[in-house]
Design a protein around this motif. Structure first.
Motif, short mmCIF file in Angstrom:
data_model
loop_
_atom_site.label_atom_id
_atom_site.label_comp_id
_atom_site.label_asym_id
_atom_site.label_seq_id
_atom_site.Cartn_x
_atom_site.Cartn_y
_atom_site.Cartn_z
N GLY A 299 -2.53 0.13 -8.54
CA GLY A 299 -3.57 1.06 -8.09
C GLY A 299 -4.11 1.97 -9.16
O GLY A 299 -5.22 2.50 -9.03
N HIS B 292 0.84 -1.21 0.00
CA HIS B 292 0.00 0.00 0.00
C HIS B 292 0.87 1.26 0.00
O HIS B 292 2.00 1.26 0.53
CB HIS B 292 -0.91 0.01 1.23
CG HIS B 292 -1.99 -1.03 1.20
ND1 HIS B 292 -3.04 -0.97 0.32
CD2 HIS B 292 -2.17 -2.15 1.95
CE1 HIS B 292 -3.83 -2.01 0.51
NE2 HIS B 292 -3.32 -2.75 1.49
N ASN C 236 0.60 1.45 -5.44
CA ASN C 236 -0.10 0.34 -4.79
C ASN C 236 -0.01 -0.88 -5.71
O ASN C 236 -0.25 -0.77 -6.92
CB ASN C 236 -1.56 0.70 -4.55
CG ASN C 236 -1.73 1.68 -3.40
OD1 ASN C 236 -2.04 1.29 -2.28
ND2 ASN C 236 -1.51 2.95 -3.67
#
Length: 615
Positions: free
Chosen positions: A226, A141, A148
């Motif tokens: 991400g 994260h 991500n």
């Protein structure tokens, strides 16, 4: 396989290419992607039962709203555990906020795992046993969406410590020797570097080229970023299997072709193999490309996939397993002096069944040839009774061995425990003519020989056969694997134990010491990867000599029947499985230098009395 070994892993990737409202209208459910991922994972549950995991990425979320979620389980039924928790979350919304379920966009914001990118994984533990912290996917994260990363795969790497050193990361605890943790750190390193310099979106191809050129091993890996980018990539030798399917609604990848075909009800030609060294890369808009990342090398796809690991409902694998059995028929006939009248054929359940059918087909072809020759030789000198007797001759087959449910015992003493282990298998009584019949049973492969010695041979001997012949549809397993199968200790292989015994019996134990000395010298000069020293231990003996010694090793005391072992040859294996020529566990011919390092290290561990893994 009579000796259970931990192996492989299963990967399932889905990229939804339409809005959730489309799936609700077209397929009657907004959870189309989750349902299909569940099917893909269940249809590959054979690849991993120690744990499972699921990660999703939501596209176009509002700033500050979580967009990457993960759930993992190491419970006895991990897939069911994961999806029951997902279902509980959905059921709670349906109960307390039913109006939301009418609006797919709103529902996406309330159900954590309702994402456009989905990644599922099934795990067999090679490191850390059933620790949930080692279940894939791993997630990194970061406050910057582009940094991500969720990652999962079917692979082992043999240069883990070098990778951690490169990334300047030295994890403690469960992740200290994790190849996925090392892979994650290296990819994240290049992902962050790319994010620092990018102008218009990530160059995922460039990230993969830099990162995956550093990995020594066989791999089939998928990652979700991400930004909404994602990828599936396969190693340059094609060691680990990888398949994909694409239509206007979805992009799918998995470890097994048949799983995709079943889950999406598509034909064989619609599911494609991802070629060695190539990646399937999907951008945030759902557009994809299949591109070469690594220079493809000699194809060394794992032959164990075809012999045992992959599910046999893939039509190509099914035919190859039939051929493996068929190829053994001539060898077996020679071993029983063509005496089909006094021989019963069976298999060790459950995965050897298809090879058994192939072996029977080979035997029947031989018997039919004999029938024709005999009948032609009679000319007109026959009567209906004589002809009927000849035409009705059959290969004798019976289901002799029965595998019971997994036996558990409260007994801790070795003697009592061993007595209980005998009963993992049971037998069909009344099938054998005592003292007359030979009993031939086929197994996928013989790794340790422990279950044969402690259970199967003892059980079969109760039927009173004159001989017991164990037939292996795989060649002798002589060397460790380091590309996805948990076979990493030399002492685990009955073929190696047989070679050691033969060296002792023939006053050639000096070969062991010479091999150990050479390994230590290679280690001192940091060239342990340069050659496979363990090959020298097998060189003095023929395959037949080692097979005969294996037969002695797997024969328990107080057995009345003569026990013999027949193995598939390397040549017959390659003829049956022409596209999967990876055979290093049989031949010691490793596709990457890391394999030589692993086998030599495993041998040194054996000589030093260490029970450590070879990598």
């Amino acid at each position: 396989m009579s000796d259970a070994i931990k192996h492989e892993c299963g990967l399932a990737y889905i990229r939804l290419r339409r809005p959730f409202s489309y799936y609700q209208q077209q397929y009657g459910t907004v959870f189309y992607g989750l349902n299909k991922l569940y099917l893909l994972m269940e249809k590959q549950h054979n690849r991993g039962q120690d744990g499972a995991g699921l990660a999703t990425v939501k596209l176009n979320t509002e700033p500050g709203v979580p967009f990457m979620h993960r759930i993992r389980s190491s419970q006895p039924q991990p897939i069911a555990e994961i999806f029951s928790k997902v279902r509980e979350e959905i059921a709670e919304i349906e109960k307390y906020q039913p109006e939301i379920t009418k609006y797919p966009g709103l529902l996406k914001g309330h159900v954590r795992f309702l994402g456009e990118l989905l990644l599922g994984h099934l795990r067999y533990a090679t490191q850390g046993r059933n620790n949930v912290e080692l279940c894939h996917p791993f997630v990194r994260h970061h406050i910057v969406p582009a940094r991500n990363l969720a990652l999962a795969g079917n692979f082992n790497l043999v240069n883990v410590q070098e990778l951690f050193k490169f990334a300047e990361k030295f994890p403690e605890g469960a992740h200290r020797n994790s190849d996925l943790a090392a892979m994650l750190e290296v990819i994240a390193h290049f992902l962050n570097k790319e994010d620092e310099t990018r102008q218009n979106g990530l160059d995922v191809k460039n990230i993969l080229k830099q990162a995956f050129s550093m990995f020594d091993g066989g791999f089939h890996v998928s990652g979700l970023i991400g930004t909404g980018d994602s990828f599936v990539i396969r190693d340059a030798h094609g060691i680990r299997p990888s398949y994909y399917y694409i239509n206007d609604d979805v992009i799918v990848a998995a470890s097994e072709r048949a799983a995709i075909r079943t889950a999406f009800n598509v034909g064989e030609n619609e599911v494609h193999e991802l070629m060695p060294g190539h990646a399937l890369i999907v951008n945030p808009e759902g557009e994809y490309e299949i591109t070469r990342i690594l220079e493809p090398r000699e194809r060394r796809a794992c032959s164990f996939e075809r012999i045992y690991f992959s599910r046999g409902n893939d039509e190509k694998i099914y035919k190859e397993r039939l051929q493996l059995g068929y190829n053994l028929a001539e060898k077996v006939l020679g071993d029983i002096d063509n005496d089909l009248k006094n021989t019963i054929f069976s298999f060790i359940p459950n995965t050897a069944e298809v090879a058994f059918y192939g072996m029977i087909k080979g035997l029947e072809d031989y018997l039919n040839k004999i029938k024709i020759e005999r009948i032609l030789s009679w000319g007109k000198d026959y009567d209906p009774e004589k002809l009927t007797e000849m035409v009705n001759r059959r290969v004798r087959i019976d289901k002799i061995a029965i595998k019971d449910v997994k036996m558990r015992t409260f007994i801790s003493e070795d003697s009592g425990r061993n007595e209980m282990v005998q009963h993992v298998y049971d037998i069909t009584y009344g099938t054998v003519k005592p003292g007359i019949d030979t009993l031939v049973v086929i197994d996928d492969s013989i790794v340790r020989g422990t279950t044969l010695r402690e259970s199967i041979i003892k059980m079969l001997d109760r039927l009173g056969p004159k001989r017991i012949i164990v037939v292996s549809s795989a060649p002798q397993i002589r060397y460790p694997d380091c590309y996805g199968i948990d076979m990493s200790k030399m002492g685990d292989f009955v073929a190696f134990a047989a070679a050691i015994e033969l060296l002792k019996e023939n006053d050639k134990e000096h070969i062991l010491q010479e091999a150990y000395g050479l390994c230590k010298e290679l280690e001192r000069t940091n060239t342990l990867h340069a050659q496979n020293v363990v090959r020298n231990i097998y060189k003095p003996f023929t395959t037949e000599q080692i097979s005969a010694k294996i037969a002695q090793i797997i024969t328990p005391k107080d057995i009345n029947a003569q026990v013999d072992v027949v193995y598939q040859s390397i040549e017959s294996l390659h003829q049956a499985c022409p596209s999967n020529l990876g055979d290093w566990y049989f031949t010691g011919n490793y596709p990457t230098p890391g394999g030589n390092r692993v086998v030599n290290k495993a041998f040194m561990n054996f000589m030093e009395g260490s029970n450590e893994r070879g990598y």
